[in-house]
Design an enzyme around this catalytic site. Structure first.
Site, short mmCIF file in Angstrom:
data_model
loop_
_atom_site.label_atom_id
_atom_site.label_comp_id
_atom_site.label_asym_id
_atom_site.label_seq_id
_atom_site.Cartn_x
_atom_site.Cartn_y
_atom_site.Cartn_z
N HIS A 154 -45.20 -6.61 -42.22
CA HIS A 154 -45.89 -6.48 -43.50
C HIS A 154 -46.17 -7.84 -44.13
O HIS A 154 -45.45 -8.83 -43.88
CB HIS A 154 -45.07 -5.62 -44.47
CG HIS A 154 -43.74 -6.21 -44.82
ND1 HIS A 154 -43.59 -7.23 -45.73
CD2 HIS A 154 -42.49 -5.93 -44.37
CE1 HIS A 154 -42.32 -7.55 -45.84
NE2 HIS A 154 -41.62 -6.78 -45.01
N GLU B 278 -37.00 -1.49 -42.49
CA GLU B 278 -36.30 -2.76 -42.36
C GLU B 278 -34.81 -2.51 -42.14
O GLU B 278 -34.29 -1.42 -42.43
CB GLU B 278 -36.53 -3.58 -43.63
CG GLU B 278 -35.79 -4.91 -43.72
CD GLU B 278 -36.13 -5.88 -42.61
OE1 GLU B 278 -35.79 -5.56 -41.44
OE2 GLU B 278 -36.70 -6.95 -42.90
#
Length: 227
Positions: free
Chosen positions: A8, A86
């Site tokens: 990202h 994550e």
């Protein structure tokens, strides 16, 4: 066969140098620009996708959307999964990395961040920011929702999704985009590239830069490069 990873774009907490993990933060202005630039670069280089995989965290989803939009592929199906989230940083989430290093020492923080098998201090399940209180994970058994992870545990979380969804898609001839996070992508890279537990500590994946893998019929890496 090809596979494209993208971490990202820069998040608001990346910009502030805070541990993020499973905390859901937005992309910064720079992060939005990084995602748009990545989409344009993929289009300029002729990359087309049949399916995209991303996490259930806003910064990865937004990056995936922008990349597909800027490459004129917003119609491409997306599959969102918690398994691509994550790494969960436990009690470190929301803390300033510099201040944490001053408190615990640079070496301890480096180990927490980069070690393959050292866990961070675990977050209490009753903490207001615990994933156990987030409806995104309400369908999961309580013992599956993490309170803190190292890269080893992150790989154990990500790998079933690779084996069940991503790898079969690639082997069926689909052109695959994975828009995820620094550590979930590091975990996948470790598996795909056969990186050792020691060497994975040195692997960094920059925000917003398409990472291309050329793979053989057994999904072994033939070539790896950033666009």
């Amino acid at each position: 066969m090809e596979l494209v990873f993208i971490r990202h774009g820069q998040s608001e907490w990346n910009a502030k140098n805070l541990f993020t993990g499973w905390r859901d933060v937005k992309l910064s202005e720079q992060g939005l620009a990084e995602a748009a630039a990545a989409g344009k670069k993929l289009k300029e280089n002729g990359y087309e996708f049949d399916i995209a995989f991303t996490s259930v965290l806003t910064r990865a989803i937004k990056t995936c959307n922008i990349v597909l939009e800027e490459s004129d592929q917003l119609f491409v199906p997306q599959i969102k999964t918690w398994r691509l989230n994550e790494r969960h940083y436990g009690q470190l989430q929301g803390l300033d990395k510099k201040q944490t290093a001053e408190q615990y020492g640079d070496e301890q923080v480096r180990i927490w961040r980069r070690s393959y098998d050292t866990l961070p201090p675990l977050l209490d399940k009753d903490d207001e920011f615990s994933a156990h209180k987030d409806r995104r994970y309400a369908h999961l058994p309580a013992d599956v929702v993490p309170d803190g992870e190292n890269l080893k545990v992150t790989l154990e979380r990500v790998l079933p999704f690779w084996e069940d969804q991503i790898a079969p898609a690639i082997l069926s001839g689909k052109r695959v985009l994975v828009a995820a996070h620094g550590n979930s992508l590091r975990a996948l890279a470790k598996h795909i590239e056969g990186i050792s537990d020691k060497d994975i500590m040195g692997l960094e994946i920059p925000t917003g830069q398409p990472l291309v893998y050329k793979l053989d019929d057994n999904l072994k890496v033939l070539e790896k490069f950033y666009l």
